[in-house]
Write a protein that holds these residues in place. Structure first.
Motif, PDB file in Angstrom:
ATOM      1  N   TYR A   1       0.811  -1.222   0.000  1.00 40.67           N
ATOM      2  CA  TYR A   1       0.000   0.000   0.000  1.00 40.67           C
ATOM      3  C   TYR A   1       0.847   1.277   0.000  1.00 40.67           C
ATOM      4  CZ  TYR A   1      -4.382  -2.475   0.963  1.00 40.67           C
ATOM      5  OH  TYR A   1      -5.502  -3.285   0.889  1.00 40.67           O
ATOM      6  N   ARG A   2       2.143   1.110   0.184  1.00 41.46           N
ATOM      7  CA  ARG A   2       3.068   2.251   0.251  1.00 41.46           C
ATOM      8  C   ARG A   2       2.683   3.213   1.383  1.00 41.46           C
ATOM      9  NH1 ARG A   2       6.326   2.858  -4.544  1.00 41.46           N
ATOM     10  NH2 ARG A   2       6.588   4.983  -3.836  1.00 41.46           N
ATOM     11  N   LEU A   3       2.370   2.602   2.533  1.00 47.26           N
ATOM     12  CA  LEU A   3       1.987   3.359   3.714  1.00 47.26           C
ATOM     13  C   LEU A   3       3.027   3.146   4.814  1.00 47.26           C
ATOM     14  CD1 LEU A   3      -1.859   2.673   3.835  1.00 47.26           C
ATOM     15  CD2 LEU A   3      -0.701   4.803   3.189  1.00 47.26           C
ATOM     16  N   PRO A   4       3.181   4.125   5.687  1.00 47.24           N
ATOM     17  CA  PRO A   4       4.212   4.049   6.730  1.00 47.24           C
ATOM     18  C   PRO A   4       3.809   3.215   7.936  1.00 47.24           C
ATOM     19  CG  PRO A   4       3.087   6.151   6.851  1.00 47.24           C
ATOM     20  CD  PRO A   4       2.547   5.452   5.633  1.00 47.24           C
ATOM     21  N   VAL A   5       4.840   2.779   8.650  1.00 52.20           N
ATOM     22  CA  VAL A   5       4.692   2.078   9.916  1.00 52.20           C
ATOM     23  C   VAL A   5       5.384   2.925  10.978  1.00 52.20           C
ATOM     24  CG1 VAL A   5       5.274  -0.002  11.235  1.00 52.20           C
ATOM     25  CG2 VAL A   5       4.726  -0.187   8.791  1.00 52.20           C
TER      26      VAL A   5
END
Length: 178
Positions: free
Chosen positions: A140-144
């Protein structure tokens, strides 16, 4: 624009007792029950343009219903000020389908990142149990956002941030000393 990348919101009975005790010890006005209105007020007072507000899995033994309520509350509060608040969800990596839970938070509730708290969830950031979760965040190309720890070596395409980076050196300057 100044962005606070680590804020929390809690609703009534959703506040764990240990956090209530922590807040009580910090003095008047430091309660932990909050929502978008209180967070936005604090942001305005401090010149913060936007904030990442995270759902927190505060125990390894949280039930899925409790975690779902926390995620829902954060999502609802973010929806009140989507131009300033960025919601991150939490998942239980030991749930029956943590990747399905994560996808639902992203696709149905609009989560724009994931918060993991290794010590509260009792899991190391490099535990292979988390790899499918990291792979999904990478997809999803989302941060953690980790409370502490680093996964860059294993998942270089995942944007990862530490909420409490700190320093182990006693002579290191404090970021607040500038």
């Amino acid at each position: 624009m100044r962005v606070d990348v680590h804020t929390h919101m809690w609703a009534g009975e959703g506040v764990p007792m240990f956090l209530r005790s922590y807040a009580d010890g910090r003095g008047a006005g430091s309660g932990v029950e909050s929502g978008a209105a209180r967070l936005l007020e604090s942001m305005n007072e401090n010149g913060i343009g936007a904030a990442v507000t995270v759902a927190l899995a505060h125990s390894r033994d949280m039930g899925s219903d409790e975690l779902d309520r926390i995620n829902q509350y954060v999502s609802e509060q973010v929806a009140l000020a989507p131009d300033r608040l960025i919601g991150f969800c939490a998942v239980d990596p030991r749930a029956d389908d943590p990747v399905g839970d994560l996808r639902a938070e992203i696709e149905e509730r609009g989560a724009r990142g994931l918060k993991l708290h290794g010590s509260m969830q009792q899991i190391a950031v490099d535990d292979p149990l988390l790899w499918p979760i990291y792979e999904t965040m990478q997809e999803y190309r989302l941060p953690v956002l980790h409370h502490a720890g680093d996964i860059a070596g294993s998942f270089p395409a995942v944007t990862a941030s530490r909420g409490r980076p700190g320093s182990t050196r006693s002579d290191a300057p404090s970021p607040n000393s500038r």
